[in-house]
Scaffold this motif. Structure first.
Motif: not given
Lengths: 226, 127
Positions: A62-64, A66, A70, A74, A172, A174, B88, B91-92, B94-95, B98-99
């Motif tokens: 993951h780049p950041i 999470l 999450a 993934t 969902r 995280n 929220r 954030e979802q 961005i998740t 990123a994934r």
């Protein structure tokens, strides 16, 4: 039979966040039975990803940061893309046992269920502390009441899913509320599930990273305001 | 007192609004209407400052200033809850982003088989 001893159709997903000191041993041990280990590095800052890669894991970064939920999603999506028939989720801190994971995959292979949940409360091997036991009990009561799936251990990171079950999951949450969310989705998708007794090894290391009561508050909030 | 009822209903409404997912167009329209209404009320308050005292008396609050303060608190609560929801949602997103990056980087998708070159075909036809 030979290929069943070596689970090359199974993918073990290990969410990873700053566990460089232990993850190497965890991955090496897993790979004696499961050749494909997917470590999902959730933005670690201690070089965990490199350690896992050196130990032979497929590392997804993951780049950041999470959160663990999450990272699990993934890892599951990666496992599906790799063509896995069975997916195991396994904590990176060394508290789970490889033999438990193998037994759980065997139960999936037998066609007994779509999902096998690990439970530390089905036998007397696991000995959590008093506070931990109380928090877990409260979580179990709450989860059983809200998800409609009645488990003896709702917050256990060791699970095994067949491909069909893994494809239906959409985590969902995280952060930490994902454990209940997975159970809820399994219930809603009417997947067949069983529980399997597993041994959680509480080492000083895992205890030092343990969940606090604050986390319970956070989880509750995330579940209400999702 | 009327004010107690009004405030309790308002607080309950804020709590419930937080539970529901804001749905695209309707949510946006509501936000915009709210802004317009707020501007209108503010203008009227400047022109008729005594109106607040009258309303306050009607609902059972001492002064118009107190009523304004209560209203402000409720509005702030609403703002807090909707902002939390928006964060929220962000954030979802961005998740997911990123994934996608992480998985694509680790396990590249099988290369798309090259599309049969159309130019050659048309080229042949023209000849």
């Amino acid at each position: 039979m030979a290929h069943q001893a070596l689970h090359d159709d199974t993918c073990v997903v290990v969410p990873l966040y700053n566990e460089a000191t232990v993850v190497g041993d965890v991955v090496r041990d897993l790979r004696t039975s499961f050749p494909v280990v997917v470590a999902v590095d959730d933005g670690s800052t201690d070089g965990s990803a490199a350690v896992a890669r050196a130990a032979g894991a497929v590392v997804v970064e993951h780049p950041i940061n999470l959160g663990q939920g999450a990272a699990l999603q993934t890892g599951i999506e990666t496992a599906l893309r790799l063509g896995a028939e069975y997916v195991v989720t396994f904590d990176s801190d060394g508290q789970h046992q490889r033999v438990d994971a193998e037994a759980m995959v065997a139960r999936l292979r037998s066609g007994e269920a779509d999902v096998v949940f690990g439970s530390r409360f089905l036998d007397a091997r696991t000995r959590p502390g008093l506070v931990k036991r109380a928090v877990l009990r409260a979580a179990i009561v709450y989860s059983n009441a809200t998800t409609g799936v009645h488990l003896t251990d709702t917050h256990n990171g060791l699970r095994a899913l067949n491909r069909r079950a893994a494809s239906t999951l959409r985590i969902r949450q995280n952060r930490m509320a994902h454990a209940s969310e997975i159970i809820e989705q399994v219930g809603r998708a009417r997947l067949r599930w069983v529980e399997h007794p597993v041994h959680i090894l509480y080492t000083d290391y895992s205890r030092s990273k343990g969940q606090s009561v604050f986390n319970a508050v956070n989880i509750l909030t995330e579940m209400i305001y999702r | 007192m009327l004010i107690k009822l009004l405030l309790l209903v308002a607080i309950a409404a804020v709590f419930v609004l937080g539970l529901r997912a804001p749905s695209g167009a309707r949510h946006l329209a509501l936000r915009r209407v709210t802004v317009v209404v707020a501007a209108l009320v503010a203008t009227l308050s400047v022109v008729f400052p005594d109106a607040w005292n009258a309303i306050a008396e009607f609902v059972g609050v001492g002064r118009g200033t107190d009523l304004l303060l209560y209203g402000l608190i409720v509005a702030f609560l609403l703002y807090m809850v909707t902002t939390y929801r928006r964060f929220r949602d962000m954030e979802q997103q961005i998740t997911l982003l990123a994934r996608r990056i992480a998985v694509d980087e680790a396990v590249p998708r099988p290369a798309v088989p090259p599309v049969p070159a159309e130019e050659d075909v048309t080229g042949d036809d023209q000849r």
